[in-house]
Motif scaffolding. Structure first.
Motif, PDB file in Angstrom:
ATOM      1  N   GLU A  14       0.821  -1.206   0.000  1.00 32.54           N
ATOM      2  CA  GLU A  14       0.000   0.000   0.000  1.00 32.54           C
ATOM      3  C   GLU A  14       0.859   1.263   0.000  1.00 32.54           C
ATOM      4  N   PHE A  15       2.022   1.172   0.676  1.00 36.95           N
ATOM      5  CA  PHE A  15       2.933   2.313   0.729  1.00 36.95           C
ATOM      6  C   PHE A  15       4.356   1.796   0.511  1.00 36.95           C
ATOM      7  N   VAL A  16       5.149   2.613  -0.147  1.00 41.08           N
ATOM      8  CA  VAL A  16       6.526   2.225  -0.395  1.00 41.08           C
ATOM      9  C   VAL A  16       7.519   3.250   0.129  1.00 41.08           C
ATOM     10  N   ASP A  17       7.023   4.369   0.644  1.00 45.16           N
ATOM     11  CA  ASP A  17       7.925   5.437   1.063  1.00 45.16           C
ATOM     12  C   ASP A  17       7.367   6.089   2.318  1.00 45.16           C
ATOM     13  N   VAL A  18       8.235   6.289   3.303  1.00 50.50           N
ATOM     14  CA  VAL A  18       7.810   6.930   4.546  1.00 50.50           C
ATOM     15  C   VAL A  18       7.404   8.370   4.299  1.00 50.50           C
ATOM     16  N   LYS A  19       7.929   8.998   3.260  1.00 52.86           N
ATOM     17  CA  LYS A  19       7.554  10.383   2.968  1.00 52.86           C
ATOM     18  C   LYS A  19       6.077  10.477   2.616  1.00 52.86           C
ATOM     19  N   GLU A  20       5.571   9.473   1.903  1.00 54.52           N
ATOM     20  CA  GLU A  20       4.148   9.466   1.554  1.00 54.52           C
ATOM     21  C   GLU A  20       3.289   9.333   2.806  1.00 54.52           C
ATOM     22  N   ILE A  21       3.725   8.496   3.716  1.00 53.43           N
ATOM     23  CA  ILE A  21       2.973   8.319   4.964  1.00 53.43           C
ATOM     24  C   ILE A  21       2.988   9.597   5.786  1.00 53.43           C
ATOM     25  N   LYS A  22       4.156  10.202   5.881  1.00 54.29           N
ATOM     26  CA  LYS A  22       4.272  11.429   6.677  1.00 54.29           C
ATOM     27  C   LYS A  22       3.500  12.571   6.029  1.00 54.29           C
ATOM     28  N   ARG A  23       3.519  12.661   4.710  1.00 56.28           N
ATOM     29  CA  ARG A  23       2.827  13.739   4.003  1.00 56.28           C
ATOM     30  C   ARG A  23       1.314  13.655   4.184  1.00 56.28           C
ATOM     31  N   ASN A  24       0.794  12.439   4.228  1.00 57.11           N
ATOM     32  CA  ASN A  24      -0.643  12.254   4.385  1.00 57.11           C
ATOM     33  C   ASN A  24      -1.087  12.234   5.841  1.00 57.11           C
ATOM     34  N   GLY A  25      -0.124  12.292   6.769  1.00 58.99           N
ATOM     35  CA  GLY A  25      -0.483  12.316   8.180  1.00 58.99           C
ATOM     36  C   GLY A  25      -1.009  10.994   8.702  1.00 58.99           C
ATOM     37  N   TYR A  26      -0.526   9.866   8.141  1.00 55.37           N
ATOM     38  CA  TYR A  26      -0.991   8.555   8.593  1.00 55.37           C
ATOM     39  C   TYR A  26      -0.291   8.158   9.888  1.00 55.37           C
ATOM     40  N   PHE A  27      -0.924   7.224  10.609  1.00 55.91           N
ATOM     41  CA  PHE A  27      -0.344   6.727  11.852  1.00 55.91           C
ATOM     42  C   PHE A  27       0.743   5.698  11.547  1.00 55.91           C
TER      43      PHE A  27
END
Length: 849
Positions: free
Chosen positions: A588-601
């Motif tokens: 579902e995700f491959v990069d921590v930047k995407e997670i951080k940008r979207n504000g995910y837990f």
């Protein structure tokens, strides 16, 4: 020397006295014999007229070092009296202990005039230290007061070890029984006195003479110092007789009667002769063989004893040739056949079992090893409690590796595992707090899945790592490919699809060019011919075309093209079958930047350093972090997702992630880059000498593939191959590309071009002359148009048309049968005859009848 004209002096008992008197003896050439001054710095090399009729203290340091090494102690605290006697030995001990890698973390010095309060203050200071092994070097007068205070302070109990040096050990007979009661379990070392008939007779006469006619007279047993004093007097008497010095005198005598005028001392005439005679004297004395080497008594065997009650139980012996031995007979019978290798690894098995302080046989100074208590990932460390004894039982991968490392050590290492828990059995804190307990001296070491991190090394020393290192991210995999209606296009890349389409049309076009002039299936109106080109081209992909080709060049092109189509279809079929039968997953995700940008837990391993890593290095908001403990919690959090109370990803160390994936690997994957750490290691106090030994043993264990594999199989049944962070993040089958079939396209293309070239050359060869009918003033384009007209006409001379001619035709067919001309042929002949008598055109646009 001055008033009595003595020619020899016996008995400076203290080191300070002996140093002073030795200088006087050197000035007056008077031999000075000392049976109790044992300082190693009273060397005859510096005091030529001084003779030590006892072993100096340096003779015992190797025995002490071997004893400490045998029990596996790596740290010892020395306690000595603040005198020349006490300080001189410690300097020798430092060198001897360094040779066997024994560390002296602290040196306690006590003045002989210290008050009890001063001694208690120092004992309380020692009590707060981690080291529980003490080496005591002091005289009996100070020791009598010291050990009573030791017992009163609670330091003569289980877990402590006390060792006495030769001087105190040889004087225990003079110590009161009440003092001995406070020394229970203490070890001592002293020269071995071999029991002989002469010694037994002397001891009997000693007691008889002292008690004869004296009621209630208390006698002391014979000790080493007394026996050496007797042997010293005997040696001097033998030397005087041997040197024959009945009549002797001092030179340069001064008649003044001042008892302090050192200048008045003369020089003994027979001093040097008497000195040489004493040095060469040999005999069997009460304390052993009297044999001087360079003015000192030759070192002999030492006996090691254990204070039990009012007795001293012998537990072993030591000498330079044999090392440690339980029985003295072994010393003398095997000593000369022992190799040096046997002396390198002393063992407590060569000694009898002592009784330690606290009336226990458990060896003191067991390493208190702290272990983390955790709820999840018990494969690494697991703490269980026995319901009957309420004692902990510790197991796991980290524990088995540590035990394997201990087997590699050249010495025993007694230890006990102490879980880091509260009174109710729950974890007492984080890993950082556990490691800090070493600095607080609550633990001697920490063993577990503790990661080597830079900030932790400021208060502990780590061994070399025993596991792989790195921190990465694990995410949920999604399966959408089977729901995609265009999945049939997935096996081949778009570039390959376009290449196949272009090659198909090109092959159809080449075939049309090769067949149009001679094959009726490739003739007709323009729209029909265009349809034929495309229909024939794509029909060849499925081998469903009905048009027959008649030229060899066309057949050659189609054979190569059919081979290429076979390979392409087989590859397509295999790839599509794989996509339809194997579960296609994507993270579902491959990069921590995407997670951080979207504000995910984001989740992390509770109580680990990963939390600080996420906050400081990744700059993730602390409010977006959620701690988890077990693999089951990891599974639940990732399955729920960030919008349903879970998380988008969990960061953890690679060993934990691999263990998690081995249980739930079908639904999750490790993605993203790997952030380097130094792996799991064992922690010890800073400067601990054990670190180097444990690190070398760790290397031996980790390089033993069979041993490490056996330990890993015990706790990790299977390992899931995870996605490399540096590789493409996808677990589905990749689409086939043009490059994979580039060779086939080149072969097919060259074949078509070659065939087309041959056909054009032949066509020009046969039809170019016919263009001469074009007027001379005509241009090149008119000739080209004329050629195109010829190309669009039937080639009646070709075999496919000739074999279908009627028998009425006057021409003879190639198969030998005549053929009658058709109506069209007759009309065509009339038309061409009217245009020129010599030119006959056999081509016609109509279909063959």
């Amino acid at each position: 020397m001055k008033n009595e004209n003595v020619h020899a002096i016996i008995g400076p008992q203290r080191t300070t006295e002996a140093k002073f008197v030795a200088k006087l003896g050197e000035k007056a050439h008077v031999p000075i014999l000392s049976f109790s001054a044992t300082s190693p710095f009273l060397s005859p090399n510096h005091n030529p007229f001084f003779i030590q009729t006892t072993q100096d203290d340096s003779a015992q340091v190797k025995a002490l070092a071997t004893l400490i090494q045998a029990y596996g102690w790596r740290e010892v605290i020395t306690i000595n009296e603040d005198t020349d006697y006490g300080n001189d030995l410690i300097l020798c001990l430092i060198d001897a202990f360094q040779e066997v890698d024994v560390r002296l973390p602290y040196r306690s010095v006590i003045s002989p005039s210290s008050k009890e309060s001063d001694i208690l203050k120092e004992l309380n200071n020692l009590k707060e230290m981690q080291t529980r092994i003490f080496l005591v070097h002091m005289r009996a007068s100070l020791a009598s007061k010291f050990f009573v205070l030791v017992k009163n302070s609670g330091m003569m109990s289980e877990g402590y070890a006390w060792i006495m040096t030769q001087g105190l050990s040889s004087s225990l007979d003079t110590i009161d029984s009440k003092v001995l009661d406070s020394m229970q379990g203490v070890l001592g070392i002293r020269p071995y006195i071999q029991i002989s008939k002469g010694l037994e007779d002397f001891e009997r006469r000693w007691k008889t003479n002292l008690t004869s006619g004296k009621a209630n007279y208390k006698t002391f047993g014979l000790n080493l110092i007394g026996l050496q004093a007797y042997d010293s007097i005997w040696a001097l008497a033998m030397a005087v007789e041997k040197a024959n010095i009945d009549n002797s005198s001092f030179l340069k005598q001064n008649a003044r009667e001042s008892k302090v005028d050192l200048a008045a001392i003369g020089v003994s005439e027979i001093g040097l002769r008497l000195l040489n005679t004493i040095a060469s004297t040999r005999f069997q004395g009460l304390s052993g063989k009297f044999y001087l080497v360079k003015g000192q008594l030759k070192a002999s065997t030492f006996e090691i004893f254990n204070v039990i009650g009012q007795t001293k139980r012998i537990i072993g012996y030591w000498n330079t040739k044999k090392g440690l031995s339980k029985e003295v007979d072994d010393i003398y019978t095997i000593a000369y056949s022992v190799s040096k290798d046997n002396l390198k690894q002393p063992s407590k098995d060569n000694l009898k079992q002592p009784v330690w302080p606290g009336d226990t046989t458990n060896q003191p100074k067991k390493l208190r090893i702290g272990v983390p208590a955790r709820d999840g990932f018990n494969e690494f460390i697991k703490v269980e409690w026995c319901p009957r004894t309420n004692k902990p039982k510790v197991s796991g991968f980290s524990i088995d590796v540590f035990l394997a490392v201990l087997h590699m050590l050249p010495f025993p290492l007694p230890h006990e595992f102490v879980p880091y828990v509260t009174k109710n059995g729950q974890s007492a804190g984080t890993y950082d707090e556990l490691l800090y307990q070493i600095k607080l001296k609550n633990f001697d070491a920490v063993v577990g899945d503790t990661t080597i991190v830079a900030n932790r090394s400021s208060y502990v020393d780590f061994t070399l790592p025993y596991s792989e290192s790195g921190v990465s991210m694990v995410v949920l995999m999604k399966d959408n490919e089977k729901k995609n209606i265009w999945i049939f296009l997935k096996p081949l890349s778009w570039e390959l699809w376009l290449a196949i389409g272009a090659a198909t049309i090109f092959t159809g076009l080449v075939t049309w060019v090769l067949e149009h002039h001679v094959n009726t299936k490739f003739r007709g109106p323009p729209d029909q011919q265009i349809g034929t080109i495309f229909l024939f081209s794509f029909a060849t992909l499925t081998s469903s075309y009905r048009e027959k080709v008649v030229t060899n060049l066309s057949r050659f092109v189609l054979i190569i093209w059919a081979f290429m189509v076979l390979i392409l279809t087989q590859s397509y079929t295999a790839s599509l079958a794989s996509m339809l039968t194997v579960q296609q997953l994507k993270p579902e995700f491959v990069d921590v930047k995407e997670i951080k940008r979207n504000g995910y837990f984001v989740g992390y391993h509770n109580d680990s350093f990963v939390r600080e890593l996420l906050i400081k290095q990744f700059n993730i908001d602390e409010s977006k972090l959620k701690p988890y403990r077990t693999p089951e919690e990891y599974d639940e959090a990732l399955s729920n997702g960030t919008h349903n109370g879970g998380v988008a990803a969990i960061f953890d160390e690679i060993p934990y992630i691999k263990l998690f994936l081995s249980k739930y690997g079908s639904r999750y994957a490790m993605v993203g880059p790997i952030y380097k750490t130094d792996g799991f290691g064992f922690a010890f106090p800073r400067g601990s000498p054990l670190v180097s030994y444990i690190s070398r043993a760790v290397l031996n264990v980790t390089e033993d593939t069979d041993k490490m594999t056996g330990i890993m199989r015990k706790y990790f049944e299977s390992q899931t191959t995870c996605v490399d962070g540096s590789a493409e993040i996808s677990t589905d089958s990749p689409s086939l590309g043009v490059y994979s079939f580039g060779g086939l396209f080149i072969i097919a293309g060259l074949t078509s071009m070659f065939s087309l070239l041959i056909h054009v050359v032949k066509f020009l060869h046969f039809h170019w002359p016919t263009s001469n009918i074009v007027p001379a003033e005509g241009s090149f384009w008119l000739k080209l148009i004329e050629l195109v007209k010829h190309f669009d006409q039937k080639d009646q001379c070709s075999y496919p048309f000739r074999k279908n001619e009627s028998p009425l035709n006057p021409k003879i067919s190639p198969d030998g049968f005549g053929a009658s001309p058709s109506i069209d042929d007759k009309q065509n002949h009339s038309r061409t005859s009217s245009e020129g008598a010599d030119n006959v055109d056999v081509n016609d646009d109509d279909e063959n009848l």
